[in-house]
Design an enzyme around this catalytic site. Structure first.
Site, PDB file in Angstrom:
ATOM      1  N   ASP A  23      49.857 117.231  92.119  1.00 36.70           N
ATOM      2  CA  ASP A  23      51.235 117.428  92.558  1.00 36.70           C
ATOM      3  C   ASP A  23      51.746 118.791  92.092  1.00 36.70           C
ATOM      4  O   ASP A  23      51.004 119.621  91.559  1.00 36.70           O
ATOM      5  CB  ASP A  23      52.120 116.294  92.043  1.00 36.70           C
ATOM      6  CG  ASP A  23      52.118 116.206  90.521  1.00 36.70           C
ATOM      7  OD1 ASP A  23      51.423 117.014  89.855  1.00 36.70           O
ATOM      8  OD2 ASP A  23      52.807 115.322  89.984  1.00 36.70           O
ATOM      9  N   ASP A  70      46.456 117.540  87.716  1.00 35.83           N
ATOM     10  CA  ASP A  70      46.930 116.641  88.773  1.00 35.83           C
ATOM     11  C   ASP A  70      47.272 117.412  90.045  1.00 35.83           C
ATOM     12  O   ASP A  70      47.565 118.617  90.013  1.00 35.83           O
ATOM     13  CB  ASP A  70      48.154 115.865  88.287  1.00 35.83           C
ATOM     14  CG  ASP A  70      47.797 114.885  87.178  1.00 35.83           C
ATOM     15  OD1 ASP A  70      46.607 114.541  87.052  1.00 35.83           O
ATOM     16  OD2 ASP A  70      48.705 114.475  86.429  1.00 35.83           O
ATOM     17  N   HIS A  94      48.094 112.162  98.468  1.00 34.71           N
ATOM     18  CA  HIS A  94      47.746 111.747  99.824  1.00 34.71           C
ATOM     19  C   HIS A  94      47.945 110.271 100.083  1.00 34.71           C
ATOM     20  O   HIS A  94      47.966 109.848 101.232  1.00 34.71           O
ATOM     21  CB  HIS A  94      46.279 112.098 100.100  1.00 34.71           C
ATOM     22  CG  HIS A  94      45.991 113.550  99.963  1.00 34.71           C
ATOM     23  ND1 HIS A  94      46.555 114.498 100.759  1.00 34.71           N
ATOM     24  CD2 HIS A  94      45.209 114.220  99.088  1.00 34.71           C
ATOM     25  CE1 HIS A  94      46.119 115.701 100.413  1.00 34.71           C
ATOM     26  NE2 HIS A  94      45.306 115.558  99.401  1.00 34.71           N
ATOM     27  N   ARG A 130      51.953 109.493  90.883  1.00 36.85           N
ATOM     28  CA  ARG A 130      53.165 110.217  91.304  1.00 36.85           C
ATOM     29  C   ARG A 130      53.031 110.545  92.785  1.00 36.85           C
ATOM     30  O   ARG A 130      52.399 111.523  93.164  1.00 36.85           O
ATOM     31  CB  ARG A 130      53.367 111.484  90.477  1.00 36.85           C
ATOM     32  CG  ARG A 130      53.654 111.212  89.013  1.00 36.85           C
ATOM     33  CD  ARG A 130      54.064 112.466  88.256  1.00 36.85           C
ATOM     34  NE  ARG A 130      54.260 112.176  86.846  1.00 36.85           N
ATOM     35  CZ  ARG A 130      53.341 112.328  85.907  1.00 36.85           C
ATOM     36  NH1 ARG A 130      52.144 112.799  86.239  1.00 36.85           N
ATOM     37  NH2 ARG A 130      53.584 112.044  84.646  1.00 36.85           N
ATOM     38  N   GLU A 168      44.510 117.600  81.901  1.00 39.12           N
ATOM     39  CA  GLU A 168      45.702 117.576  81.047  1.00 39.12           C
ATOM     40  C   GLU A 168      45.540 116.788  79.753  1.00 39.12           C
ATOM     41  O   GLU A 168      46.139 117.132  78.745  1.00 39.12           O
ATOM     42  CB  GLU A 168      46.908 116.977  81.800  1.00 39.12           C
ATOM     43  CG  GLU A 168      47.326 117.748  83.030  1.00 39.12           C
ATOM     44  CD  GLU A 168      46.701 117.206  84.291  1.00 39.12           C
ATOM     45  OE1 GLU A 168      47.315 117.323  85.346  1.00 39.12           O
ATOM     46  OE2 GLU A 168      45.582 116.657  84.224  1.00 39.12           O
ATOM     47  N   TYR A 202      46.374 108.195  91.934  1.00 41.57           N
ATOM     48  CA  TYR A 202      47.416 108.991  91.278  1.00 41.57           C
ATOM     49  C   TYR A 202      48.772 108.327  91.431  1.00 41.57           C
ATOM     50  O   TYR A 202      49.138 107.856  92.510  1.00 41.57           O
ATOM     51  CB  TYR A 202      47.439 110.397  91.877  1.00 41.57           C
ATOM     52  CG  TYR A 202      48.283 111.353  91.072  1.00 41.57           C
ATOM     53  CD1 TYR A 202      48.064 111.526  89.712  1.00 41.57           C
ATOM     54  CD2 TYR A 202      49.310 112.080  91.666  1.00 41.57           C
ATOM     55  CE1 TYR A 202      48.841 112.392  88.970  1.00 41.57           C
ATOM     56  CE2 TYR A 202      50.083 112.954  90.934  1.00 41.57           C
ATOM     57  CZ  TYR A 202      49.840 113.110  89.584  1.00 41.57           C
ATOM     58  OH  TYR A 202      50.614 113.973  88.846  1.00 41.57           O
ATOM     59  N   GLU A 209      53.692 119.587  89.620  1.00 44.17           N
ATOM     60  CA  GLU A 209      53.583 119.782  88.178  1.00 44.17           C
ATOM     61  C   GLU A 209      52.157 120.162  87.790  1.00 44.17           C
ATOM     62  O   GLU A 209      51.931 121.064  86.981  1.00 44.17           O
ATOM     63  CB  GLU A 209      54.002 118.499  87.452  1.00 44.17           C
ATOM     64  CG  GLU A 209      54.152 118.640  85.957  1.00 44.17           C
ATOM     65  CD  GLU A 209      55.439 119.334  85.558  1.00 44.17           C
ATOM     66  OE1 GLU A 209      55.491 119.848  84.434  1.00 44.17           O
ATOM     67  OE2 GLU A 209      56.376 119.373  86.372  1.00 44.17           O
TER      68      GLU A 209
END
Length: 919
Positions: A97, A95, A367, A322, A8, A320, A99
């Protein structure tokens, strides 16, 4: 063979390049490469004529979204397509998730690769994690994509259907949202509770008692066997003792009589209880708890916290950011336990590895909890980070380490002391074993709460011991209204109620501030009158959309879609289409909602009306055909607007500012005005030659009616220079700021030393001698014991102030001035040298600097410039007592201005243009 890897951001790309084999090229998509159209200019010509084009979603075609590539992303897409032409393989490494999955899916649709494509996921950017991810690539998870797309479509349907209604009925530029409107309602509801609050008064006694030479404090607990009333015994709606409470309520007269009688009584210890307790460390951080703790400890907004955490993740410092999971991998547990044993010793390690269970059903797909990255954790000093990044990493590192440490063991001591028919109680806390306190103590939302890691020691007491009373005070108290939300407490409520997802809270809070629904005052979230009007319209016409439980059920359904337990299309149809759908409800209600009523904020105890106009909220008062309108200063909270304030605002609008008199030296007029931040005095008139005349705010607690010419002249003369410090030669000044009057010893580059003025001190009359007396007093917190040094090492080479070694609840530490630094484990007191202490102090001072490197942004400023912050802890309490008898005065002013009604309607109020023109 060449492989194109897409992530990203450039920062993430730069970090990941270090761990990929040769032949791998990494490019950044700069977030989403396509989205629903943000404006009419982005709508393709082929669909501009369609009635759903502005919505960006076609409800008649199974809610097909209209995706476009924004103008600022076209160059990025071209770069990615050109890079793909030279690649034999495409790896989407966004990422992990929802998103991130959505971004990868959109990249796949836009790039349309002809080469093999893989989805690569990882939760930390380390060499080991990247290599493992390359070996375990997968396909795009379409369930996650559908879940994210459903959320995006649902948010667009709510926002783009309701927002135009708000523009028509209340004011332009407003917005509604699936989560943001509920967040606004929560803040508004709390403000209504504060407005309905009625304060209660009660008194008690505080004794300073002596056991031999050791002093301690005790509070009156009961009289003749009946417990003394405290703040929790009052009914917030009446200000009286709540029904069913059997307590003794003392007024001032009774308290002072009791004080006189008991002062010379016989004080005897009647009972001593010791209650041991243990405290477990908090789980490692999730997105929500990191936002809360960074707001409490570092005063970072949720938005800033996530921005910093994103940078730390992309640079490879943390996992991560989020995630709703509190789980730690085996690798992380081993790394944390190794840190504990190395730094603190085996005794501080929990007997067994500690694992925490995630309670949220719809947890984000990451996780693990947020923790330092890697199989061994870098200490904060080893990272080379600075500023906010260092402060946030320090929080994450300490919280993770503490989760694997032993429990803290404490003993709570309660002593009952009898004197005649009164029983006093003294409470203390002894830390028997600090455990995880050595690394981390969770913050507190209550600024008045005792610091959890602070020992409060009582002298050895036994039943029957006689005590002497050194001092007995009668103290008055007022009950306080419910505390306003902070970002931390709002995030906590949103998560506990299941509203939205923690990964979106930063955006939600930022939006409600940017849209003018909420303003930040210090760390408190205060709703605006516009928020009241919008919430009322939604509650009355679309109650489900601002109902906490309905919104939580909606969130659960979206989670079910991500796991395949629910189908997205039937859900969207039931929500938006049909007779009960949102589209039909808005079309029906639009003709029924009266705009004038929607713009009116109902505050039932006011004589005047509050309305929302083109230029913001304003007051409107009618009497005998005369109508007066005046803007409400933007810093007036809805809970605090009363008839006295309205009277002053309208009087200034009609008659202009009150003239206090002429300045004795310059001859200029001094006016008493009401501005955006309350009443203030102003010297002279504004003109082209003098656009910013000098102003000074009134001290807190001083009513505008008490302002005299002498007082105004004195306030305008602040800050007063009292003289010079006899030791440093630096100036000592007196002034007032946000937290009240204070003195400051200003040593320039050496720093400033502040002291708040005491109750009897007057900022306009305080002398140099009194200021020196205050500066000589140490800054001490409540309940802290005086600590004697164990060893003096010598003077600091820079300022010659002493450096000494002390023993605290968590071990040895060295002190120099305001800086304390822990002595590393295993270092013996006898071997500590001055050189070692200088090194520890330098490292600690550097880490402390990162936490205070930036002053609070958006600090409210009173006229006359920013206020300096004095030392000491101050409770800011909104005036909650509702004035009576002001209605007739306000009406009288309106009658007085009957002949001036035309001028009142056309002349802008002092605080800005006439807001009533919008009505």
């Amino acid at each position: 063979m060449s492989t194109l890897v897409i992530v990203e951001s450039p920062t993430k790309a730069k970090t990941i390049r270090n761990y990929l084999p040769s032949g791998y090229r990494v490019e950044a998509s700069m977030g989403h490469v396509r989205d629903l159209p943000r404006s009419a200019s982005e709508i393709p010509a082929r669909v501009k004529g369609e009635k759903w084009a502005q919505l960006g979603v076609n409800p008649e075609a199974d809610f097909a979204p209209l995706y476009v590539i924004p103008g600022d992303k076209k160059k990025v897409v071209k770069t990615l397509k050109d890079a793909l032409k030279q690649a034999d393989e495409l790896v989407l490494a966004t990422d992990e998730d929802r998103e991130g999955e959505s971004i990868s899916w959109h990249l796949l649709q836009v790039l349309n690769p002809k080469v093999p494509t893989k989805r690569m996921v990882f939760h930390e950017i380390t060499e080991e994690a990247i290599h493992a991810a390359l070996e375990n690539c997968r396909d795009i998870d379409n369930q996650l994509v559908h879940a994210q797309e459903t959320r995006r479509i649902l948010d667009r349907l709510v926002g783009y259907t309701l927002s135009p209604l708000l523009w028509k009925k209340i004011a332009g530029g407003l917005s509604a949202g699936r989560v943001q409107s509920v967040a606004v309602k929560l803040v508004v509801t709390r403000e209504k509770e504060r407005r309905a609050f009625r304060k209660g008064d009660y008194w008690d006694l505080k004794a300073t008692l002596l056991k031999q030479k050791a002093s301690f404090e005790a509070r009156l607990h009961s009289l003749e066997g009946t417990r003394l009333a405290t703040g929790s015994d009052f009914d917030e709606a009446t200000g009286q003792i709540a029904a069913g409470r059997s307590v003794v309520l003392l007024d001032e007269t009774q308290a002072r009589q009791l004080q006189t009688r008991l002062q010379s009584g016989v004080w005897t210890v009647s009972n001593v209880e010791e209650r041991p307790s243990t405290r477990k460390p908090a789980p490692p951080f999730t997105t929500s708890t990191l936002q809360q703790e960074a707001n409490r400890k570092l005063r970072l907004s949720a938005r800033d916290t996530m921005r910093v955490a994103q940078n730390l993740y992309e640079q490879g410092y943390i996992t991560y950011m989020r995630t709703d999971s509190v789980h730690l991998s085996q690798q992380a547990i081993e790394a944390a336990r190794s840190c504990v044993e190395t730094r603190y010793g085996q005794a501080y390690l929990s007997p067994q590895p500690r694992q925490y269970a995630t309670k949220a059903k719809g947890a984000q797909e990451a996780h693990e909890a947020i923790r330092p990255a890697g199989s061994s954790f870098r200490s904060p000093n080893e990272t080379g980070l600075s500023g906010r990044e260092a402060a946030v990493y320090d929080l994450i590192w300490k919280r993770t380490i503490a989760s694997q440490m032993a429990e803290a063991r404490q003993t709570h001591v309660t002593a009952s002391i009898e004197v005649e028919a009164a029983v006093f109680r003294a409470t203390g806390k002894r830390i028997d074993f600090p455990g995880f306190f050595r690394a981390y103590v969770e913050g507190s939302d209550d600024p008045e709460a005792a610091i959890e890691d602070q020992e409060i020691l009582l002298p050895p007491l036994r039943t029957g011991d006689g005590l002497s009373c050194a001092n007995l005070e009668a103290i008055g108290h007022e009950t306080q209204p419910p505390a306003r939300y902070t970002e931390a407490t709002l995030v906590k409520v949103l998560e506990s109620e299941g509203i939205g997802r923690p990964s979106t809270y930063a955006t939600v809070i930022g939006t409600i501030i940017d849209r003018g629904y909420v303003r930040l005052s210090g760390n408190s979230l205060i709703p605006t009158f516009t928020a009241f009007a919008v919430t009322a319209l939604l509650e009355q016409n679309f109650p489900d959309l601002v109902d906490v439980h309905f919104t939580a059920r909606m969130e659960q359904t979206l989670d079910d879609i991500s796991t395949g337990e629910a189908d997205w299309l039937p859900y969207l149809r039931s929500f938006y289409a049909g007779d009960q759908g949102l589209e039909h409800q808005v079309q029906t209600r639009e003709t029924q909602i009266d705009a004038t009523v929607a713009r009116t904020v109902l505050l039932n105890d006011l004589a005047a009306r509050v309305r929302i106009g083109r230029y913001g909220p304003y007051i409107e008062l009618d009497s005998d055909g005369a109508s007066v309108r005046a803007s409400i200063p933007p810093d007036v909270p809805p809970a605090d607007l009363d008839d006295d304030q309205i009277e002053r605002i309208i009087k200034q609008k009609v008659e202009g500012p009150d003239k206090v008199g002429l300045h004795p030296e310059t001859g200029e007029p001094i006016y008493l005005r009401i501005g955006p931040y309350g009443p203030y005095v102003q010297l002279g008139d504004s003109s082209d030659e003098n656009p910013n005349p000098k102003r000074a705010s009134l001290p807190k607690g001083l009513d505008a009616g008490q302002v005299t010419l002498d007082l105004a002249v004195g306030l305008l003369a602040l800050p007063r220079q009292l003289g010079y410090h006899p030791e440093t030669g630096a100036a000592i000044k007196a002034s007032q700021g946000r937290f009240g009057p204070y003195i400051v010893h200003d040593q320039g580059k050496e720093g400033r030393d502040y002291r708040s003025l005491k109750g009897d001190d007057d900022v306009l009359t305080i002398t140099l001698e009194r200021a020196l007396e205050l500066l000589a007093q140490p800054k001490t917190g409540r309940g802290r014991k005086k600590v004697e040094s164990l060893k003096t090492l010598g003077p600091h080479p820079e300022d010659q102030d002493p450096i000494a070694v002390f023993n605290g609840p968590y071990g040895l530490y060295v002190n120099h001035g305001k800086v304390n630094a822990s002595v590393p484990e295993g270092v013996d007191l006898a071997t500590i040298t001055l050189e070692q202490a200088l090194g520890w102090l330098k490292a600690k001072a550097s880490s402390q600097g990162t936490k205070t490197s930036k002053a609070r942004a958006n600090r409210s400023k009173q006229p006359g410039g920013a206020a300096a912050k004095p030392s000491g802890r101050t409770t800011r309490t909104a005036a909650a007592t509702k004035k009576t008898g002001a209605t007739s005065k306000t009406t009288a002013i309106a009658k007085k201005t009957k002949t001036k009604s035309t001028r009142a309607k056309t002349t802008p109020p002092a605080s800005g243009p006439d807001p009533g023109s919008a009505s």
